[in-house]
Scaffold this active site. Sequence first.
Site, PDB file in Angstrom:
ATOM      1  N   ASP A   1       0.842  -1.208   0.000  1.00 22.97           N
ATOM      2  CA  ASP A   1       0.000   0.000   0.000  1.00 22.97           C
ATOM      3  C   ASP A   1       0.875   1.255   0.000  1.00 22.97           C
ATOM      4  O   ASP A   1       0.365   2.372  -0.121  1.00 22.97           O
ATOM      5  CB  ASP A   1      -1.008  -0.010   1.158  1.00 22.97           C
ATOM      6  CG  ASP A   1      -0.348  -0.054   2.524  1.00 22.97           C
ATOM      7  OD1 ASP A   1       0.879  -0.198   2.599  1.00 22.97           O
ATOM      8  OD2 ASP A   1      -1.090   0.051   3.537  1.00 22.97           O
ATOM      9  N   SER A   2       2.191   1.084   0.074  1.00 23.68           N
ATOM     10  CA  SER A   2       3.105   2.207  -0.160  1.00 23.68           C
ATOM     11  C   SER A   2       2.866   2.807  -1.539  1.00 23.68           C
ATOM     12  O   SER A   2       3.290   3.940  -1.803  1.00 23.68           O
ATOM     13  CB  SER A   2       4.563   1.744  -0.030  1.00 23.68           C
ATOM     14  OG  SER A   2       4.796   0.589  -0.809  1.00 23.68           O
TER      15      SER A   2
ATOM     16  N   ASP B   1      -1.132  -6.079  -0.444  1.00 26.87           N
ATOM     17  CA  ASP B   1      -1.433  -5.469   0.851  1.00 26.87           C
ATOM     18  C   ASP B   1      -2.929  -5.226   0.995  1.00 26.87           C
ATOM     19  O   ASP B   1      -3.576  -4.734   0.064  1.00 26.87           O
ATOM     20  CB  ASP B   1      -0.731  -4.101   0.961  1.00 26.87           C
ATOM     21  CG  ASP B   1       0.396  -4.109   1.985  1.00 26.87           C
ATOM     22  OD1 ASP B   1       0.426  -5.010   2.851  1.00 26.87           O
ATOM     23  OD2 ASP B   1       1.235  -3.193   1.907  1.00 26.87           O
TER      24      ASP B   1
ATOM     25  N   LYS C   1      -1.180  -9.443   2.499  1.00 27.74           N
ATOM     26  CA  LYS C   1      -0.439  -9.014   3.694  1.00 27.74           C
ATOM     27  C   LYS C   1      -1.317  -8.069   4.479  1.00 27.74           C
ATOM     28  O   LYS C   1      -2.041  -7.254   3.901  1.00 27.74           O
ATOM     29  CB  LYS C   1       0.873  -8.327   3.308  1.00 27.74           C
ATOM     30  CG  LYS C   1       1.646  -7.815   4.528  1.00 27.74           C
ATOM     31  CD  LYS C   1       3.077  -7.399   4.187  1.00 27.74           C
ATOM     32  CE  LYS C   1       3.226  -6.015   3.622  1.00 27.74           C
ATOM     33  NZ  LYS C   1       2.698  -4.921   4.481  1.00 27.74           N
TER      34      LYS C   1
ATOM     35  N   GLU D   1      -1.376  -5.705   8.403  1.00 20.21           N
ATOM     36  CA  GLU D   1      -0.559  -5.167   9.492  1.00 20.21           C
ATOM     37  C   GLU D   1      -1.178  -5.488  10.849  1.00 20.21           C
ATOM     38  O   GLU D   1      -2.406  -5.461  11.001  1.00 20.21           O
ATOM     39  CB  GLU D   1      -0.420  -3.641   9.338  1.00 20.21           C
ATOM     40  CG  GLU D   1       0.314  -3.239   8.078  1.00 20.21           C
ATOM     41  CD  GLU D   1       0.523  -1.724   7.977  1.00 20.21           C
ATOM     42  OE1 GLU D   1       0.248  -0.997   8.943  1.00 20.21           O
ATOM     43  OE2 GLU D   1       0.972  -1.297   6.893  1.00 20.21           O
TER      44      GLU D   1
ATOM     45  N   GLU E   1       9.260  -4.544  10.461  1.00 23.75           N
ATOM     46  CA  GLU E   1       9.643  -3.218   9.952  1.00 23.75           C
ATOM     47  C   GLU E   1      10.208  -2.352  11.067  1.00 23.75           C
ATOM     48  O   GLU E   1       9.596  -2.187  12.130  1.00 23.75           O
ATOM     49  CB  GLU E   1       8.439  -2.520   9.302  1.00 23.75           C
ATOM     50  CG  GLU E   1       8.825  -1.140   8.757  1.00 23.75           C
ATOM     51  CD  GLU E   1       7.874  -0.546   7.741  1.00 23.75           C
ATOM     52  OE1 GLU E   1       6.890  -1.214   7.359  1.00 23.75           O
ATOM     53  OE2 GLU E   1       8.124   0.595   7.316  1.00 23.75           O
TER      54      GLU E   1
HETATM   55  O1  KIV Z   1       3.562  -1.137   1.647  1.00 27.51           O
HETATM   56  C1  KIV Z   1       4.733  -1.561   1.622  1.00 27.51           C
HETATM   57  O2  KIV Z   1       5.502  -1.284   0.699  1.00 27.51           O
HETATM   58  C2  KIV Z   1       5.188  -2.384   2.727  1.00 27.51           C
HETATM   59  C3  KIV Z   1       6.649  -2.659   2.817  1.00 27.51           C
HETATM   60  C4  KIV Z   1       7.352  -1.446   3.241  1.00 27.51           C
HETATM   61  C5  KIV Z   1       6.932  -3.823   3.698  1.00 27.51           C
HETATM   62  O3  KIV Z   1       4.405  -2.798   3.529  1.00 27.51           O
END
Ligand code: KIV
Length: 278
Positions: free
Chosen positions: A49-50, A88, A118, A120, A186
Amino acid sequence: MSATSPQKPVLPPDIRAMKGGAPVVVLTAYTTPMARLVDRHCDVALVGDSVGMVLHGMPSTLGVSMEMMILHGRAVMRGLERAMAVIDMPFGSYEEGPQQAFRNAARLIAGTGAPAVKLEGGARMAETIAFLTARGVPVMAHVGLTPQAVNTAGGYRVVGRGDEGEQVLADARAVEAAGAFAVVLEKVPEGLAGRVTAALSIPTIGIGAGAACDGQVLVVDDMLGMFTDFRPKFVRRYAELGQAADAAIAQYAADVRARRFPAPEHAFADAPPARPAG
Ligand code: KIV
């Protein structure tokens, strides 16, 4: 597993089996061309989600939507032959409870074709991770600094120094017990990351967590040097593509203004070229 092994697609059990072996190599990818490059060298392409901050200019990951993740997930899947995509789950798509999480994980998987998601959170997400994995959704967990919690944490600080380390360890143990096939650590201190890695039977994938982890992940635009002003301590820059792009765009603008571009070879003749005889 290596970049030269046959093109059998990587799946979550393959990543889990890499525990304690060859390091798991992960980079983010958000587009088809980048996924093609990542696929040649990495085990996992993380559609993080970055993407909200990196490609859409958002101030944090909190504004990222399911639709964005599906769109970028589909684009990445078109570029992969061997590496595994992990998508994510965006903020707000899973925290209400296991049913909401399942509904949205199923949308991500059905909508993109990626085999895993993924999310969190540690112990507080254990019930949800167990619910998902029991229903066919492989989960990569993410503990330590969790960027979606930036407002409650008050920033992007190192997590797990001093007594806080026990909570990170407990979080990692909880997601392992719940069935996660790997866990991202992280921005945790390297000694703690080593302890967590030794304590778990699933791979730890570090970002800002030192060398003891079972694998490493970076945001691809960070390691390619796409930004001039963003230099986190934990990123090694393998290229300066931002500077190269800036120079190229400056040259293009100068060429257009000076009428040096386009040149005759970039233009089409009024008459079609003659066909070769025979
Ligand atoms: O969103 C992302 O890119 C991440 C990584 C930094 C692990 O969760």
